[in-house]
Enzyme design. Structure first.
Site, PDB file in Angstrom:
ATOM      1  N   HIS A  26      22.044  -4.153  83.418  1.00  0.00           N
ATOM      2  CA  HIS A  26      22.051  -5.546  82.936  1.00  0.00           C
ATOM      3  C   HIS A  26      21.888  -6.552  84.077  1.00  0.00           C
ATOM      4  CE1 HIS A  26      23.084  -9.124  80.717  1.00  0.00           C
ATOM      5  NE2 HIS A  26      24.233  -9.288  81.367  1.00  0.00           N
TER       6      HIS A  26
ATOM      7  N   ASP B 264      33.551 -10.759  84.528  1.00  0.00           N
ATOM      8  CA  ASP B 264      32.325 -11.539  84.304  1.00  0.00           C
ATOM      9  C   ASP B 264      32.416 -12.841  85.096  1.00  0.00           C
ATOM     10  OD1 ASP B 264      29.848 -12.053  83.285  1.00  0.00           O
ATOM     11  OD2 ASP B 264      30.468 -12.239  81.205  1.00  0.00           O
TER      12      ASP B 264
END
Ligand code: N7H
Length: 503
Positions: free
Chosen positions: A366, A226
């Protein structure tokens, strides 16, 4: 940029000598030789102090006055969030000036390892916190004024039944963020803070968070790397290939690109969205293992499951984008910050993507939902003003053997989601409501964002997960990310803390 003189009394003062003296006194017994931040190779590097100084001078940004967490992204190692209510405003204001202000870490300090404090400290206030401090006038951000609870339904949370009880209401006045490389550093700063603030605040809630251990450092609990793609803010850093370049006013209030009327003293602050997002990791893994993609030739069952997860995210666990590596993970690509963000969803040379082609990446993925790149047309500066700087960090323990084998979460874990923006309605709240939760975005039969899209707790349909059959709907039986609520805060400039918020 539009500045008004409301928000009475908030007048910027020069940062200058007072602040320098304060920093020196705080650092007198402390010298760092290693950074308090993590720095996984795949994440964009922070600018060097010299590069940031040159860029900020050219853009007229004062990095000495901007709190250090706002622009640096997801690089914290250990972080402690202390949510508080003010019980004695007059005394709190005194302590804010004498005990907290000297510890507030600026962007300049964070960038320079030798100037980093033992523990980085930032502070931000909710609307009710600013009211408790008698700050007159508003910041002209309706989401902020109302507080996050008022948004629970529009964000598509199934009410507030899953929320941490302390977030239900508007009694949280502020949050102090403490970050360091060790828990003991944080604990020692916390002990001094507690003693300094005794009798002025009530601790309402806290959350302990940390980067995951070992090879998982920088990866969130589902396992994905991330923090790869945060926008490059003009005046702070130069962009890597594929990184969005945005005017500072998308993140910093009152700067070029913030088109709302703002009180003078709000300049160089940023709205801090905090949301505790619980992740059901064993349940997510079970869903992947039960539903492997079987239509791509040559994949084992496990590879089919990994492909499903990657298509839900838009990236493989290594960070490699599925648009560039559609059927297999490519760890070398994932680890290369010059290549791992270098795509637009359009064919080379095209400024708009093909609105019918999901073979390489589903429209619902996403990262495609939350930053559609060429789906909205290039250049992105002209088509998309909905960027945020994500500064969150995982919380909770690693998945245990018992949880893994029972496919059931027993101890809460997730992401302490932090997003900075100059306008909540254009930033987080827009992304969540109008893109992730909107099954007709990007196109009519796109479905929900399978990671964070919400449907009020009801099952969610997602299209395009099977690369060979883009009209097939996959129904997600549950939310794998559960909102535990949060609050909207404003992270003011350091000079605003000094001149108006403290006494
Ligand atoms: Fe997301 N994840 O780790 O699974 N996110 N996110 N996010 N997210 C991104 O590009 C994740 C959440 C954005 O520029 C990656 O850095 C998880 C919310 C945006 O191409 C991964 C949660 C919102 C981007 C995750 C969560 C966003 C992004 C890829 C909650 C906004 C950049 C790595 C638990 C409403 C897109 C990367 C771009 C990327 C994860 C929440 C937004 C792996 C677990 C609530 C804008």
């Amino acid at each position: 940029m539009k500045i008004t003189t409301a928000f009475a009394g908030l007048i910027l003062s020069a940062v200058g000598t007072v602040r320098a003296a304060e920093i020196r006194s705080h650092e007198v017994d402390w010298k760092r030789d290693s950074s308090l931040l993590i720095d996984p190779a795949a994440m964009p590097k922070l600018p060097t102090p010299a590069a940031a100084k040159a860029a900020s001078n050219a853009a007229g940004l004062n990095l000495d006055d901007i709190q250090g967490d706002i622009l640096i992204g997801m690089k914290k190692n250990k972080e402690f969030f202390l949510f508080f209510s003010i019980t004695d405003a007059a005394k709190f204001k005194q302590k804010l000036k004498s005990s907290i202000l000297p510890l507030v870490t600026s962007t300049t300090q964070v960038l320079n390892t030798s100037k980093q404090p033992k523990t980085m400290l930032n502070i931000a206030f909710s609307q009710t916190g600013l009211s408790a401090l008698n700050v007159a006038g508003g910041l002209n951000d309706p989401d902020f004024s109302a507080g996050q609870l008022a948004n629970a339904v529009s964000l598509c949370d199934p009410g507030s039944s899953n929320w941490v009880p302390q977030f239900v209401g508007t009694s949280i006045h502020g949050v102090i963020l403490l970050a360091s490389d060790t828990t003991s550093n944080i604990q020692s700063t916390l002990a001094s803070l507690r003693s300094a603030l005794a009798g002025t605040i009530k601790e309402a809630y806290s959350l302990d968070a940390a980067a995951r251990p070992g090879a998982n450092q920088g990866h969130e609990h589902f396992g994905f790397l991330d923090g790869i793609s945060n926008p490059a803010v003009q005046g702070f850093q130069t962009a890597l290939p594929g990184q969005a370049v945005i005017p500072p006013g998308e993140i910093l209030v009152g700067e070029n690109g913030d088109d709302v009327q703002r009180p003078t003293g709000a300049k160089d602050g940023s709205f801090l969205l905090f949301r505790q997002l619980k992740q059901l990791v064993p349940e997510f893994n079970k869903f992947l293992s039960d539903n492997p993609i079987t239509t791509v030739p040559g994949l084992t069952r496990q590879q089919g499951s990994d492909l499903l997860g990657a298509r839900m995210m838009g990236r493989w666990k290594s960070g490699a984008p599925v648009f560039l590596s559609p059927t297999h993970d490519d760890p070398q690509l994932g680890a290369d910050p010059h290549r791992n963000n270098d795509f637009t969803y359009a064919a080379p040379g095209q400024t708009v993507s093909d609105s019918t082609d999901q073979t390489k990446c589903p429209f619902a993925a996403h990262i495609r939902k939350t930053r559609p790149r060429a789906d909205l047309g290039l250049p992105e500066t002209a088509s998309n003003s909905h960027h945020i700087v994500r500064g969150g960090i995982p919380y909770g323990p690693e998945v245990s053997q018992a949880e893994s084998s029972s496919h059931t979460t027993k101890t809460e874990r997730g992401l302490a989601f932090v997003a900075y923006q100059a306008n909540i309605g254009k930033g987080f709240s827009f992304l969540q409501q109008f893109w992730s939760d909107n099954s007709a975005f990007l196109h009519q039969k796109t479905g929900f964002d399978p990671i964070v899209g919400e449907n009020g707790g009801s099952p969610r349909a997602v299209f395009g997960l099977d690369p060979k059959n883009s009209t097939k709907a996959t129904t997600l039986p549950m939310d794998f990310v559960v909102s535990r609520g949060g609050e909207y805060f404003f992270s003011p400039s350091i000079s605003a803390i000094r001149s108006t918020l403290s006494a």
